[in-house]
Design a protein around this motif. Structure first.
Motif, PDB file in Angstrom:
ATOM      1  N   TYR A   1       0.747  -1.436   0.073  1.00 35.45           N
ATOM      2  CA  TYR A   1      -0.026  -0.043   0.308  1.00 35.45           C
ATOM      3  C   TYR A   1       0.864   1.673   0.388  1.00 35.45           C
ATOM      4  N   ILE A   2       1.353   1.168   1.271  1.00 33.43           N
ATOM      5  CA  ILE A   2       2.371   2.614   0.639  1.00 33.43           C
ATOM      6  C   ILE A   2       3.129   2.999  -0.086  1.00 33.43           C
ATOM      7  N   PRO A   3       3.944   2.015  -0.469  1.00 32.48           N
ATOM      8  CA  PRO A   3       4.987   1.802  -2.000  1.00 32.48           C
ATOM      9  C   PRO A   3       3.913   2.878  -2.925  1.00 32.48           C
ATOM     10  N   GLN A   4       2.632   2.097  -2.960  1.00 34.43           N
ATOM     11  CA  GLN A   4       2.034   2.071  -4.036  1.00 34.43           C
ATOM     12  C   GLN A   4       1.348   3.159  -4.561  1.00 34.43           C
ATOM     13  N   LYS A   5       1.453   4.057  -2.964  1.00 30.74           N
ATOM     14  CA  LYS A   5       0.485   5.236  -3.143  1.00 30.74           C
ATOM     15  C   LYS A   5       2.143   6.545  -3.525  1.00 30.74           C
ATOM     16  N   ILE A   6       3.155   6.337  -3.022  1.00 33.53           N
ATOM     17  CA  ILE A   6       4.791   6.422  -3.097  1.00 33.53           C
ATOM     18  C   ILE A   6       5.104   6.591  -4.273  1.00 33.53           C
ATOM     19  N   HIS A   7       4.627   5.296  -5.686  1.00 35.14           N
ATOM     20  CA  HIS A   7       5.264   5.007  -6.529  1.00 35.14           C
ATOM     21  C   HIS A   7       4.392   5.788  -7.527  1.00 35.14           C
TER      22      HIS A   7
ATOM     23  N   GLY B   1       2.281   8.489  -6.853  1.00 34.82           N
ATOM     24  CA  GLY B   1       1.955  10.250  -5.920  1.00 34.82           C
ATOM     25  C   GLY B   1       0.714  10.426  -5.141  1.00 34.82           C
ATOM     26  N   LEU B   2       0.650   9.489  -4.777  1.00 33.48           N
ATOM     27  CA  LEU B   2      -1.444   9.528  -3.657  1.00 33.48           C
ATOM     28  C   LEU B   2      -0.773   9.690  -2.741  1.00 33.48           C
ATOM     29  N   TYR B   3      -0.526  10.885  -2.882  1.00 30.61           N
ATOM     30  CA  TYR B   3      -0.183  11.958  -0.949  1.00 30.61           C
ATOM     31  C   TYR B   3       0.096  13.676  -1.730  1.00 30.61           C
ATOM     32  N   ILE B   4      -0.618  13.720  -0.780  1.00 32.35           N
ATOM     33  CA  ILE B   4      -1.215  15.342  -0.290  1.00 32.35           C
ATOM     34  C   ILE B   4      -0.406  16.113   0.531  1.00 32.35           C
TER      35      ILE B   4
END
Length: 103
Positions: A92-98, A100-103
């Protein structure tokens, strides 16, 4: 808040919110048992954060997520995402980083 007079020196303009968002509860179909009701103190903190002027202009996505949390009246911890699979968080976390699913 006590050091608001030093706000320009203390701010971190490049900060990102990485982790779970209130909108993720529906996206990942969390079981109701993983959701925690907001306490009065949770609501008070969220409402206080929403009154900060920078949330209107600089971080509208943060504002939206806080509004979703208040509207639903629930919160959850990142560990709740492992309810369906213990290894979920390791992707989950690596996918969000890859992605760009962060704000």
């Amino acid at each position: 808040m006590q050091m608001a007079y030093d706000a320009k020196l203390l701010r971190v303009p490049g900060i990102h919110w990485l982790g779970v968002f209130p909108s993720d509860s529906e996206k990942f179909r969390l079981p109701n048992g993983c959701l925690l009701n907001l306490t009065a103190k949770d609501r008070q903190k969220a409402e206080s954060i929403l009154t900060r002027c920078y949330l209107r202009k600089e971080t509208p996505k943060w504002r939206l997520e806080l509004e979703i949390m208040l509207e639903k009246g629930v919160k959850f911890e990142i560990e709740a995402l492992s309810a369906s699979s213990l290894s979920f968080l390791s992707t989950y976390i690596p996918q969000k980083i890859h992605e760009g699913l962060y704000i």
